[in-house]
Structures are given as C-alpha cells and as structure tokens.
Design a protein around this motif. Sequence first.
Motif, PDB file in Angstrom:
ATOM      1  N   SER A  27     -28.594   8.677 -10.663  1.00 24.89           N
ATOM      2  CA  SER A  27     -27.976   7.460 -11.494  1.00 24.89           C
ATOM      3  C   SER A  27     -26.601   7.791 -12.188  1.00 24.89           C
ATOM      4  O   SER A  27     -26.008   7.170 -12.915  1.00 24.89           O
ATOM      5  N   GLY A  28     -26.157   9.084 -11.675  1.00 23.20           N
ATOM      6  CA  GLY A  28     -24.722   9.297 -12.452  1.00 23.20           C
ATOM      7  C   GLY A  28     -23.626   8.582 -11.642  1.00 23.20           C
ATOM      8  O   GLY A  28     -23.755   7.975 -10.742  1.00 23.20           O
ATOM      9  N   VAL A  29     -22.560   8.932 -12.264  1.00 20.59           N
ATOM     10  CA  VAL A  29     -21.193   8.315 -11.525  1.00 20.59           C
ATOM     11  C   VAL A  29     -21.202   8.434  -9.901  1.00 20.59           C
ATOM     12  O   VAL A  29     -20.893   7.526  -9.285  1.00 20.59           O
ATOM     13  N   ASP A  30     -21.067   9.925  -9.591  1.00 12.85           N
ATOM     14  CA  ASP A  30     -21.007  10.401  -8.493  1.00 12.85           C
ATOM     15  C   ASP A  30     -22.003   9.505  -7.506  1.00 12.85           C
ATOM     16  O   ASP A  30     -21.768   9.287  -6.316  1.00 12.85           O
ATOM     17  N   GLU A 156     -11.177   9.378  -9.049  1.00 16.29           N
ATOM     18  CA  GLU A 156     -11.045   8.631  -7.968  1.00 16.29           C
ATOM     19  C   GLU A 156     -12.169   7.976  -7.636  1.00 16.29           C
ATOM     20  O   GLU A 156     -12.308   6.707  -7.325  1.00 16.29           O
ATOM     21  N   ILE A 157     -13.309   8.499  -7.751  1.00 19.96           N
ATOM     22  CA  ILE A 157     -14.696   7.888  -7.607  1.00 19.96           C
ATOM     23  C   ILE A 157     -14.648   6.752  -8.854  1.00 19.96           C
ATOM     24  O   ILE A 157     -15.175   5.629  -8.394  1.00 19.96           O
ATOM     25  N   ARG A 158     -14.148   7.028  -9.959  1.00 19.92           N
ATOM     26  CA  ARG A 158     -14.376   6.125 -10.930  1.00 19.92           C
ATOM     27  C   ARG A 158     -13.664   4.688 -10.449  1.00 19.92           C
ATOM     28  O   ARG A 158     -14.098   3.570 -10.842  1.00 19.92           O
ATOM     29  N   VAL A 159     -12.349   4.836 -10.040  1.00 16.32           N
ATOM     30  CA  VAL A 159     -11.374   3.819  -9.522  1.00 16.32           C
ATOM     31  C   VAL A 159     -12.242   3.172  -8.534  1.00 16.32           C
ATOM     32  O   VAL A 159     -12.352   1.764  -8.808  1.00 16.32           O
ATOM     33  N   SER A 161     -15.480   3.073  -8.114  1.00 12.59           N
ATOM     34  CA  SER A 161     -16.332   2.486  -8.547  1.00 12.59           C
ATOM     35  C   SER A 161     -16.202   1.392  -9.164  1.00 12.59           C
ATOM     36  O   SER A 161     -17.197   0.200  -9.190  1.00 12.59           O
ATOM     37  N   LYS A 162     -15.321   1.109  -9.926  1.00 10.72           N
ATOM     38  CA  LYS A 162     -14.959  -0.156 -10.627  1.00 10.72           C
ATOM     39  C   LYS A 162     -14.679  -1.164  -9.751  1.00 10.72           C
ATOM     40  O   LYS A 162     -14.867  -2.300  -9.993  1.00 10.72           O
ATOM     41  N   GLU A 163     -13.804  -0.900  -8.682  1.00 11.47           N
ATOM     42  CA  GLU A 163     -13.570  -1.831  -7.696  1.00 11.47           C
ATOM     43  C   GLU A 163     -14.798  -2.471  -6.996  1.00 11.47           C
ATOM     44  O   GLU A 163     -14.839  -3.477  -6.608  1.00 11.47           O
ATOM     45  N   MET A 164     -15.827  -1.756  -6.755  1.00 10.73           N
ATOM     46  CA  MET A 164     -17.105  -2.301  -6.029  1.00 10.73           C
ATOM     47  C   MET A 164     -17.902  -2.527  -7.196  1.00 10.73           C
ATOM     48  O   MET A 164     -19.020  -3.255  -6.884  1.00 10.73           O
ATOM     49  N   GLY A 165     -17.444  -3.002  -8.446  1.00 12.07           N
ATOM     50  CA  GLY A 165     -18.432  -3.662  -9.416  1.00 12.07           C
ATOM     51  C   GLY A 165     -19.480  -2.863  -9.911  1.00 12.07           C
ATOM     52  O   GLY A 165     -20.574  -3.182 -10.632  1.00 12.07           O
ATOM     53  N   LEU A 166     -19.669  -1.432  -9.843  1.00 13.50           N
ATOM     54  CA  LEU A 166     -20.619  -0.512 -10.189  1.00 13.50           C
ATOM     55  C   LEU A 166     -20.449  -0.231 -11.781  1.00 13.50           C
ATOM     56  O   LEU A 166     -19.330  -0.017 -12.145  1.00 13.50           O
ATOM     57  N   ASP A 167     -21.378  -0.425 -12.430  1.00 14.75           N
ATOM     58  CA  ASP A 167     -21.461  -0.428 -13.895  1.00 14.75           C
ATOM     59  C   ASP A 167     -21.264   1.261 -14.394  1.00 14.75           C
ATOM     60  O   ASP A 167     -20.837   1.381 -15.779  1.00 14.75           O
ATOM     61  N   TRP A 169     -18.874   3.052 -13.411  1.00 14.16           N
ATOM     62  CA  TRP A 169     -17.663   3.555 -13.230  1.00 14.16           C
ATOM     63  C   TRP A 169     -17.202   4.167 -14.446  1.00 14.16           C
ATOM     64  O   TRP A 169     -16.332   5.192 -14.435  1.00 14.16           O
ATOM     65  N   ASN A 170     -17.621   3.667 -15.688  1.00  7.14           N
ATOM     66  CA  ASN A 170     -17.085   4.518 -17.022  1.00  7.14           C
ATOM     67  C   ASN A 170     -18.174   5.225 -17.589  1.00  7.14           C
ATOM     68  O   ASN A 170     -18.181   5.457 -18.733  1.00  7.14           O
ATOM     69  N   LYS A 171     -19.452   5.373 -16.846  1.00  7.68           N
ATOM     70  CA  LYS A 171     -20.353   6.097 -17.448  1.00  7.68           C
ATOM     71  C   LYS A 171     -20.267   7.489 -17.831  1.00  7.68           C
ATOM     72  O   LYS A 171     -19.257   8.075 -17.215  1.00  7.68           O
ATOM     73  N   GLN A 172     -20.572   7.863 -18.811  1.00 12.11           N
ATOM     74  CA  GLN A 172     -20.355   9.481 -19.259  1.00 12.11           C
ATOM     75  C   GLN A 172     -20.943  10.312 -18.355  1.00 12.11           C
ATOM     76  O   GLN A 172     -21.970   9.988 -17.487  1.00 12.11           O
ATOM     77  N   SER A 173     -20.413  11.402 -17.988  1.00 14.31           N
ATOM     78  CA  SER A 173     -20.737  12.451 -17.299  1.00 14.31           C
ATOM     79  C   SER A 173     -22.107  13.087 -17.781  1.00 14.31           C
ATOM     80  O   SER A 173     -22.035  13.478 -18.800  1.00 14.31           O
ATOM     81  N   PHE A 174     -22.841  13.554 -16.778  1.00 10.59           N
ATOM     82  CA  PHE A 174     -24.210  14.000 -17.245  1.00 10.59           C
ATOM     83  C   PHE A 174     -24.466  15.343 -16.350  1.00 10.59           C
ATOM     84  O   PHE A 174     -24.309  15.284 -14.932  1.00 10.59           O
ATOM     85  N   ALA A 175     -25.223  16.134 -16.874  1.00 15.78           N
ATOM     86  CA  ALA A 175     -25.497  17.150 -16.052  1.00 15.78           C
ATOM     87  C   ALA A 175     -27.030  17.606 -16.612  1.00 15.78           C
ATOM     88  O   ALA A 175     -27.418  17.244 -17.647  1.00 15.78           O
TER      89      ALA A 175
END
Length: 268
Positions: A27-30, A156-159, A161-167, A169-175
């Motif tokens: 459920s992370g950005v990537d 680039e993945i965030r950009v 993701s934002k274009e695709m309307g994914l919430d 896109w600006n989620k914090q990175s997690f590990a």
Amino acid sequence: MDTLREKKKKLDDYLTGLRSVAVAFSSGVDSTFLLKTAQDVLGNNVIAVTAKSCSFPERELKEAQAFCTQEGIKHVIIESEELSIDGFRSNPKNRCYLCKHELFTRISKVAKEHGIRHIAEGSNMDDNGDYRPGLQAVAELGVKSPLRYAGLTKDEIRVLSKEMGLDTWNKQSFACLSSRFVYGETISEEKLRMVDHAEQLLLDLGFHQVRVRVHGNIARIEVLPEEFEKLVHEHVRNRVYREMKAIGFSYVTMDLGGYRTGSMNETL
C-alpha cells in the motif's frame, strides 16, 4: 515530460509481456502505482499479495485492503512472520535478504496456486543507491522489478500517481519496522510495537515523514528539516517526550540530520 511518457510506455509494454503477475503489495507509493498500472494493462490477470506481520503496521494493511476493494483487485493476505526466520531476530546486516527471500518464496506459492506467471515488486531507481540486500533475493528468485526496468525514480512515480488520481502520490515513504533498529540489536515483538506506537504518535501530530530509530533504550526521531521547528515547540516537544517515555523509551532524541532513508546503513 516526454522522457517520463517514454518510461511509462516502457513500463506498460513490459507488464504486457509478463501476461500475468502477482504484485507484492504494501500500500506504499511504489507498490500502489505498480499494482494499478498492472491492472490497467493486464486486467484480471493481476493479483495483489500482502504479507501480514508484526513489522507491518495495521494501518498499512487496512489501506491495502481498502485499495484492492475499491479497485476490484483480487487481494491475498498471507502470514509472513519475519521473527520466526532463523537468525532474523539478531538483526544481522543481511536481515533484509532473509526477510525478502522468505516473503517472495511464499508469494511464489500463492502465484502458482492462482495460475500467475510472474511475481513483481516495487523497487525503483532510487533504491539502487543504498545498501539493499533484499534486492539480492529479488535477483536470486527471479522476481521482476518493473519500475526499475522502466528507469522510474520515486519523484517520477509520484508525478504519474498524481496524474492517475492515486491518493498515494504524496503519501509518506514507509519501510518495514525492522529497519528501525541498529544492526546487531535484537528485534522483538515488544520493540516493534514500541516503534509502531511512537511513529503513529508523530503521524497523529501531523508530521509528514517520520522515522523513530532505536539504539538500545534511546529513540532517535527523524523528521523533515522543515518540521524541526514544530517538533521543538514546547507543547509538541513535551507531549512527544512524555508519551514516548510511556511507550517505554528511556531517552528521546532528535536527529539534526533530519529524515533520510537508510540512515542505519551509514555505519556500514
């Protein structure tokens, strides 16, 4: 942007060639971007597999479930308790390799049960610049890394993701929460819960990107430099100190270097 479009097409074409894929989904950005793109390209020939363990916060699991339900993606949740892996608790330098090898071996079984040809994970080009022993397991087990194949960076993945309307896109990175411990320090269920509660406290206070690193009984807080002032504000500072002491830490410190990925690797 033309280069970004070329990378996105390269990703789409690569996924098309896989024909069916099981995405390791956190459920992370990537992994969210990868999963949604795979669904767009392959339709029902995609499943998401999420590993439930004490090093994976409940909030992340719930977000993974909600996303798959919303998008109509088949979601398989597996039990993958890292602490049961031989040698993992002692937190050796190859801890991530031990974990990823176990995880992808389990996902491989799920993929075969569902008639899926390949397994994919969400590492990107930025992951090439840090100590990532987990990528050795990825290579050994033949797991695909579509985002790295396409040459995509985190930004680039965030950009996209934002274009695709994914919430996300600006989620914090997690590990994985196990990455919060200095190498050689024993990892336990109790310590993982302490880290989870400590980071949730900071997130609830509105900090965007956080890490609570553990050095014995010391909590070393990492936040973005632009949020330093907020952390040392008297009201916030006193609350963080009081509640982290209640969680079980003897000392609570702030890292003046700020948030950065892989800070535990700086001593290697």
